[in-house]
Design an enzyme around this catalytic site. Structure first.
Site, PDB file in Angstrom:
ATOM      1  N   ASP A  51     -12.579  25.816 -79.265  1.00 21.95           N
ATOM      2  CA  ASP A  51     -13.201  26.262 -78.085  1.00 21.95           C
ATOM      3  C   ASP A  51     -15.061  25.887 -78.478  1.00 21.95           C
ATOM      4  OD1 ASP A  51     -12.100  28.617 -75.820  1.00 21.95           O
ATOM      5  OD2 ASP A  51     -13.540  26.811 -75.596  1.00 21.95           O
ATOM      6  N   GLU A  52     -15.491  25.661 -77.392  1.00 23.80           N
ATOM      7  CA  GLU A  52     -16.940  25.277 -77.492  1.00 23.80           C
ATOM      8  C   GLU A  52     -17.677  26.117 -78.484  1.00 23.80           C
ATOM      9  OE1 GLU A  52     -15.462  26.068 -74.611  1.00 23.80           O
ATOM     10  OE2 GLU A  52     -16.807  27.909 -73.824  1.00 23.80           O
ATOM     11  N   LYS A  72      -7.230  29.903 -77.919  1.00 25.52           N
ATOM     12  CA  LYS A  72      -7.783  31.360 -77.434  1.00 25.52           C
ATOM     13  C   LYS A  72      -7.113  32.262 -78.074  1.00 25.52           C
ATOM     14  CE  LYS A  72      -9.736  28.987 -73.745  1.00 25.52           C
ATOM     15  NZ  LYS A  72     -11.004  28.899 -73.492  1.00 25.52           N
ATOM     16  N   HIS A 129     -17.870  17.899 -75.013  1.00 30.13           N
ATOM     17  CA  HIS A 129     -17.776  18.958 -74.240  1.00 30.13           C
ATOM     18  C   HIS A 129     -19.161  19.311 -73.641  1.00 30.13           C
ATOM     19  CE1 HIS A 129     -17.354  23.119 -73.158  1.00 30.13           C
ATOM     20  NE2 HIS A 129     -15.886  23.161 -73.344  1.00 30.13           N
ATOM     21  N   LYS A 145     -11.129  26.433 -62.356  1.00 32.33           N
ATOM     22  CA  LYS A 145     -11.888  27.521 -62.359  1.00 32.33           C
ATOM     23  C   LYS A 145     -13.564  27.239 -62.086  1.00 32.33           C
ATOM     24  CE  LYS A 145     -12.561  28.705 -67.232  1.00 32.33           C
ATOM     25  NZ  LYS A 145     -12.329  29.427 -68.432  1.00 32.33           N
ATOM     26  N   LYS A 194      -7.721  21.644 -79.355  1.00 36.04           N
ATOM     27  CA  LYS A 194      -9.038  21.675 -79.908  1.00 36.04           C
ATOM     28  C   LYS A 194      -9.624  23.031 -80.067  1.00 36.04           C
ATOM     29  CE  LYS A 194     -12.096  21.295 -76.417  1.00 36.04           C
ATOM     30  NZ  LYS A 194     -12.668  22.549 -76.000  1.00 36.04           N
TER      31      LYS A 194
HETATM   32  C1  CAP Z   1     -11.291  26.177 -70.334  1.00 36.89           C
HETATM   33  C2  CAP Z   1     -12.480  26.185 -71.711  1.00 36.89           C
HETATM   34  C3  CAP Z   1     -13.242  24.996 -71.250  1.00 36.89           C
HETATM   35  C4  CAP Z   1     -14.056  25.054 -69.972  1.00 36.89           C
HETATM   36  C5  CAP Z   1     -14.762  23.757 -69.835  1.00 36.89           C
HETATM   37  C6  CAP Z   1     -13.267  27.559 -71.349  1.00 36.89           C
HETATM   38  O1  CAP Z   1     -10.412  27.224 -70.810  1.00 36.89           O
HETATM   39  O2  CAP Z   1     -11.828  26.184 -72.895  1.00 36.89           O
HETATM   40  O3  CAP Z   1     -14.411  24.978 -72.269  1.00 36.89           O
HETATM   41  O4  CAP Z   1     -13.115  25.044 -68.876  1.00 36.89           O
HETATM   42  O5  CAP Z   1     -15.104  23.694 -68.338  1.00 36.89           O
HETATM   43  O6  CAP Z   1     -13.836  27.794 -72.467  1.00 36.89           O
HETATM   44  O7  CAP Z   1     -13.339  28.037 -70.344  1.00 36.89           O
HETATM   45  P1  CAP Z   1      -9.291  27.881 -69.999  1.00 36.89           P
HETATM   46  P2  CAP Z   1     -15.605  22.011 -67.956  1.00 36.89           P
HETATM   47  O8  CAP Z   1      -8.289  26.572 -69.881  1.00 36.89           O
HETATM   48  O9  CAP Z   1      -8.707  29.105 -70.471  1.00 36.89           O
HETATM   49  O10 CAP Z   1     -10.009  28.052 -68.720  1.00 36.89           O
HETATM   50  O11 CAP Z   1     -14.326  21.127 -68.452  1.00 36.89           O
HETATM   51  O12 CAP Z   1     -15.627  22.467 -66.643  1.00 36.89           O
HETATM   52  O13 CAP Z   1     -16.811  21.654 -68.753  1.00 36.89           O
HETATM   53 MG    MG Z   2     -13.741  26.305 -73.763  1.00 40.62          MG
END
Ligand code: CAP
Ligand code: MG
Length: 417
Positions: free
Chosen positions: A176-177, A148, A264, A304, A174
């Site tokens: 991020d998406e 992040k 993801h 969340k 990892k």
């Molecule tokens: C979490 C995260 C994940 C989502 C995926 C984000 O970051 O990297 O991609 O939580 O959700 O971008 O929000 P945080 P899910 O740890 O800072 O929340 O697993 O429900 O698909």
């Molecule tokens: Mg993410």
């Protein structure tokens, strides 16, 4: 009605779908018939071109309608589909039907894949035991972070943050998406620099560390990036399974590059969240296991993102067990490897005990903000996550454990007051 057949006894080769149907001014039976027709060989009117032999061999059959729950079970003959072609299967059972005027809402609750279809796909290459073996971690939950901010660091800073997370105690780091190959963080430079930091962290910690780079891109480019990862000593590829599409997903899996594949699910809530319409996350999870990814985000219950206990526990069962009964539809997996459940989203050290209580130890726990938001920074955040896992494994309450583990103490002070 041609498609309604309450006496039909589905064969083992049939695909079976369970739909919630909300009719639009017509009877539930009529609406179910419209769904069965449009998702198999029919259309809005009778046809002069449909002969009896074709109809009886390829039509879908509504064999169970429950007027109380507004659910209909529909059986599809396997010859309706092309084996090994997930886009084709979904273009039938999850295609036009959602847009028909005959229904106000429609939700694909579950799909039962027959053995012939399951065996026409590769399934996971590693599965849970393969991932554990690769990391040398026998029974505790794996712990990971997402770099992040999601997007914004240049590749050197990205790699540095990853290093601090690994040294602090993370097994996995990892992308991020929505980080792929932005101008300030090109994929190849990030990959090489971050793997260098991985190796440094392994030397300094004596632990196996893994990087999950996001290869999501146009399919041929995705394949090129995945090969680049393999050729530079990477062991994982992470992919956004919805935005890359099921065709791209199959191409990546069927290239069989020897990489652990992390799924993801960004975007899934477009159609999984509305409980009256779309497709359940359970169905999407089964599709992911059939195609053959090794790890899948399934929700956290306590974090969340939406996704309650029953739903997330059922998804975990569906992707890890070999015969899954008592869910919506019974599913046999015929030895297809289990998929490692990933919990991510709003997690921090204080939530680790609840996660393990709900989902057990065969999970991957990921914290992004819950690591890099630690008051003392990434390394302390990773340490706190690992300390929380260690405390749970030793059966010691976090508050107790935090008395002698400062990083955990500071995390609990910030997030678990
Ligand atoms: C979490 C995260 C994940 C989502 C995926 C984000 O970051 O990297 O991609 O939580 O959700 O971008 O929000 P945080 P899910 O740890 O800072 O929340 O697993 O429900 O698909
Ligand atoms: Mg993410």
């Amino acid at each position: 009605m041609a498609y309604i057949d309450p006496d039909y006894d589905p064969s083992n080769d049939d695909v079976i779908c369970d739909y919630y149907i909300d009719p639009n001014g017509i009877s539930l039976e009529k609406a179910a018939e419209a769904v069965a027709a449009e998702s198999s060989i029919g259309t809005w009117t009778t046809l002069t071109t449909l002969d009896e032999k074709t109809r009886s061999s390829l039509q879908a059959r509504v064999f169970d309608i429950d007027t109380k729950t507004q659910r209909a079970k529909i059986a599809y003959p396997i010859d309706l589909f092309e084996l090994g072609n997930m886009p084709d299967i979904l273009s039938s059972v999850a295609g036009n039907i959602f847009g028909m005027k005959a229904i106000q809402n429609l939700r694909l609750l579950d799909i039962r894949f027959p053995k012939k279809i399951i065996k026409s796909f590769m399934g996971p290459r590693f599965g849970i035991s393969g991932v554990r073996k690769a990391l040398g971690i026998r029974d505790r939950p794996l712990v990971g972070t997402i770099i992040k901010p999601k997007v914004g660091l240049d590749y050197k800073r990205h790699a540095r943050v990853a290093y601090e997370a690994w040294v602090g105690g993370m097994d996995l780091v990892k992308d991020d998406e929505n980080l792929t190959s932005q101008t300030f963080n090109p994929f190849e430079k990030r990959l090489k620099e971050t793997l260098k930091m991985r190796d440094k962290a392994e030397r300094e910690t004596g632990e196996k560390k893994m990087y999950m780079p996001n290869v999501t891109a146009e399919t041929m480019e995705m394949l090129r990036r995945a090969r680049f990862v393999r050729d530079h000593g990477g062991e994982y590829a992470m992919v956004d399974i919805l935005t890359c599409g099921f065709s791209g997903l199959q191409t990546l899996r069927e290239a069989d590059l020897g990489l652990i594949l992390h799924a993801h699910r960004a975007g899934h809530a477009m159609f999984t969240r509305n409980k009256n319409h779309g497709m359940t996350m359970l169905t999407l999870a089964k599709i992911t296991r059939v195609i053959g990814l090794d790890q899948l985000h399934i929700g956290t219950i306590v974090g969340k993102m939406e996704g309650g206990k029953d739903e997330v526990v059922n998804i975990k069962r569906e992707i890890t067990e070999d015969v899954v009964g008592g869910q919506i539809l019974e599913q046999k997996w015929y030895g297809v490897k289990p998929v490692f459940p990933v919990s991510s989203g709003g997690l921090h050290p204080g939530l680790v005990p609840s996660l393990v209580e709900y989902l057990g130890r065969d999970i991957i726990i990921q914290a992004g903000g819950g690591c890099h938001g630690h008051p003392d920074g990434t390394l302390a955040g990773a340490t706190a996550m690992r300390q929380a896992v260690d405390a749970v494994m030793e059966g010691i309450p976090l508050r107790e454990y935090s008395k002698t583990h400062r990083a955990l103490y500071k995390a609990l002070e910030k997030w678990s007051k």
